[in-house]
Design an enzyme around this catalytic site. Structure first.
Site, PDB file in Angstrom:
ATOM      1  N   HIS A 135      -4.350   0.060   6.022  1.00  0.00           N
ATOM      2  CA  HIS A 135      -5.312  -0.841   5.391  1.00  0.00           C
ATOM      3  C   HIS A 135      -5.015  -2.250   5.879  1.00  0.00           C
ATOM      4  O   HIS A 135      -3.978  -2.825   5.534  1.00  0.00           O
ATOM      5  CB  HIS A 135      -5.214  -0.745   3.871  1.00  0.00           C
ATOM      6  CG  HIS A 135      -5.536   0.610   3.338  1.00  0.00           C
ATOM      7  ND1 HIS A 135      -4.912   1.158   2.229  1.00  0.00           N
ATOM      8  CD2 HIS A 135      -6.430   1.548   3.770  1.00  0.00           C
ATOM      9  CE1 HIS A 135      -5.414   2.355   2.007  1.00  0.00           C
ATOM     10  NE2 HIS A 135      -6.334   2.612   2.930  1.00  0.00           N
ATOM     11  N   GLU A 194      -3.532  -5.406   3.991  1.00  0.00           N
ATOM     12  CA  GLU A 194      -2.190  -5.312   3.418  1.00  0.00           C
ATOM     13  C   GLU A 194      -1.161  -5.810   4.435  1.00  0.00           C
ATOM     14  O   GLU A 194      -0.332  -5.071   4.948  1.00  0.00           O
ATOM     15  CB  GLU A 194      -1.935  -3.872   2.971  1.00  0.00           C
ATOM     16  CG  GLU A 194      -2.907  -3.446   1.871  1.00  0.00           C
ATOM     17  CD  GLU A 194      -2.989  -1.946   1.640  1.00  0.00           C
ATOM     18  OE1 GLU A 194      -2.141  -1.202   2.180  1.00  0.00           O
ATOM     19  OE2 GLU A 194      -3.910  -1.508   0.919  1.00  0.00           O
ATOM     20  N   HIS A 215       2.444   0.195   2.690  1.00  0.00           N
ATOM     21  CA  HIS A 215       1.194  -0.367   2.183  1.00  0.00           C
ATOM     22  C   HIS A 215       1.459  -1.574   1.285  1.00  0.00           C
ATOM     23  O   HIS A 215       2.591  -2.020   1.121  1.00  0.00           O
ATOM     24  CB  HIS A 215       0.436   0.698   1.373  1.00  0.00           C
ATOM     25  CG  HIS A 215      -0.226   1.742   2.202  1.00  0.00           C
ATOM     26  ND1 HIS A 215      -1.584   1.748   2.460  1.00  0.00           N
ATOM     27  CD2 HIS A 215       0.285   2.833   2.835  1.00  0.00           C
ATOM     28  CE1 HIS A 215      -1.883   2.798   3.214  1.00  0.00           C
ATOM     29  NE2 HIS A 215      -0.768   3.475   3.454  1.00  0.00           N
ATOM     30  N   GLU A 219       4.628   1.091  -1.520  1.00  0.00           N
ATOM     31  CA  GLU A 219       3.711   0.025  -1.930  1.00  0.00           C
ATOM     32  C   GLU A 219       4.490  -1.254  -2.249  1.00  0.00           C
ATOM     33  O   GLU A 219       5.542  -1.208  -2.883  1.00  0.00           O
ATOM     34  CB  GLU A 219       2.907   0.443  -3.165  1.00  0.00           C
ATOM     35  CG  GLU A 219       2.024   1.668  -2.970  1.00  0.00           C
ATOM     36  CD  GLU A 219       0.744   1.375  -2.203  1.00  0.00           C
ATOM     37  OE1 GLU A 219       0.490   0.186  -1.900  1.00  0.00           O
ATOM     38  OE2 GLU A 219      -0.010   2.329  -1.932  1.00  0.00           O
TER      39      GLU A 219
END
Length: 471
Positions: free
Chosen positions: A263, A266, A356, A432
């Site tokens: 993504h 990010e 991410h 994350e």
């Protein structure tokens, strides 16, 4: 150095020149006005090294008392691009913003009154897998803003992909595009407007959802890796024609794959990869040397160069969410995933990490692949051991907060960690990081930052070393 003995050390002149150069560089970099602790440490180091060779006299001439420049404008004022004296631009790598309305003519002459600039974030292409046009990433430059009380109002913030995530968020800003700090930001849930409130000290200031990581920085990182003994393979061209590189290092029998930035918005994921790579390829680090004998690392610092350059949040140039393409990737629409999977089939995978960023949760955490059909006690023990080791080596990592685990057989096999874990029967996880700050250890000036991401990335090698024997 020629034939000069090491005991003689560098000449007085060369150290004097070096000290002057470093002093000037420091004075012009990062935070322009007051040196932060990192800069003070560098200054102290330069003093220590150079004093030994050139003496205190030369250092007094070379080093300033502190890194500072005048906050007052210098030079003659020239005609400005916009009648209000303010200008907004996003015409650069990862730029994304549309200007809707500028302050009325003449209002910018009064620095005491707020200067309201109305903006909109442009969306990604429509994503079929997610059934929407994503948007949340912004990155723009504001000029003519010195000493003006600016209010940048993003009027479509409420319709962003993760609208609730604006609560508790503060925008990043930078004068030099190296040091990024946080500025007060408010979200009005009723109107759906995000207001970035800042009175800049300089004529030009940049603002972004998180500190950007440009394609030029990416190219520099990959090129640097080559000079440190890594090999680089271009596995394909992206939809926009950019090279997709895999950086390989090590001679060990266990293949470790770490990818980042599926993504594109990010960007902390690529900062993480820089920290990891800088440590892994540091020949003076004994842990890295040991790991490179036991494992071969395959690293993809940026899975989505197209979306990164275009200023997208979640998709590539073809409007595909790459982290929903792993079950049936398309060479036409998602060549990035298609060719990385082919490369994985050629090498095998014993350990997989997909890096991410999470827009909402103010924590670093792991999302596992508990719901894959092949999930068993061995994978569960290995995943839990890795998380415990990572938490031991980095206080920035925690296991209390995160996503709920999938139930048995409920994993979405279009997601990278699930697809890789199932295909290769290996431990495969999604990492994350926050866009905000970490709730457990907030650092108010910068929040979660590039510097913290890099340190966090370097520390993962300790956890990998702890579980390597079990891979």
């Amino acid at each position: 150095s020629g034939s000069r003995s090491h005991k003689q050390g560098p000449s007085r002149l060369s150290c004097d020149v070096l000290a002057r150069f470093l002093a000037r560089a420091l004075a012009q970099s990062r935070n322009f006005f007051e040196p932060n602790s990192r800069q003070m440490g560098i200054i102290a180091g330069v003093n220590l090294v150079c004093n030994a060779s050139v003496g205190a006299d030369a250092m007094r001439r070379a080093m300033p008392i502190k890194c500072s420049i005048s906050k007052e404008p210098q030079g003659k004022k020239l005609p400005q691009a916009h009648a209000s004296g303010l200008s907004i631009s996003a015409n650069f790598d990862s730029g994304n913003i549309k200007t809707v309305a500028m302050p009325p003519l003449g209002s910018a002459d009064d620095n005491s009154s707020p200067q309201e600039i109305v903006l909109e974030i442009s969306p990604d292409p429509y994503c079929e897998a997610d059934g929407r046009e994503h948007y949340q990433w912004y990155h723009f430059r504001a000029s003519g803003v010195r000493s003006k009380a600016c209010v940048f109002k993003v009027r479509n913030a409420g319709g962003a992909s993760y609208g609730e995530a604006w609560k508790g968020y503060n925008s990043t800003a930078s004068y030099d595009r190296h040091f990024w700090f946080r500025v007060p930001t408010d979200y009005d849930e009723a109107s759906g407007e995000l207001s970035i409130n800042h009175t800049p000290d300089q004529d030009v200031c940049y603002y972004a959802f998180f500190a950007p990581y440009s394609l030029e920085q990416h190219a520099d990182l990959v090129s640097w890796a080559v000079t440190r003994g890594a090999t680089v393979t271009e596995v394909c061209k992206t939809v926009d024609g950019y090279p997709l590189d895999v950086v390989a290092a090590g001679t060990g029998p266990k293949p470790v794959w770490i990818i980042a930035r599926q993504h594109p918005g990010e960007s902390m994921a690529e900062w993480y990869m820089e920290g990891l790579m800088k440590r892994l390829l540091n020949s003076d680090d004994p842990l890295s040397r040991s790991l490179l004998k036991k494992c071969t690392f395959y690293l993809v610092p940026n899975m989505n160069p197209d979306g990164s350059r275009r200023g997208y949040l979640r998709t590539n140039a073809a409007g595909r969410n790459l982290n929903r393409e792993w079950e049936t990737p398309s060479e036409e629409h998602s060549p990035e995933v298609f060719h990385i999977l082919k490369a994985m089939e050629a090498t095998g995978v014993k350990f997989f990490l997909d890096v991410h960023g999470d827009e909402d949760l103010p924590y670093n955490f792991i999302a596992g692949n508990e719901g894959i059909p092949s999930w068993d006690k061995r994978l569960e023990d290995l995943q839990e051991k890795f998380k415990a080791c990572y938490m031991n080596h980095s206080p920035d990592f925690q296991v209390t907060h995160g996503y709920p685990a999938d139930g048995p057989g409920e994993a979405n096999l279009a997601i990278a960690s699930n697809a890789v874990g199932e295909k290769f029967k290996c431990v495969a996880m999604t990492l994350e990081q926050p866009f905000k700050d970490t709730a457990d250890d907030p650092q108010h000036e910068q929040g979660w930052s590039p510097e913290r991401s890099m340190v966090f990335g370097a520390s993962v090698l300790n956890a990998i070393a702890d579980v390597e024997a079990d891979l």
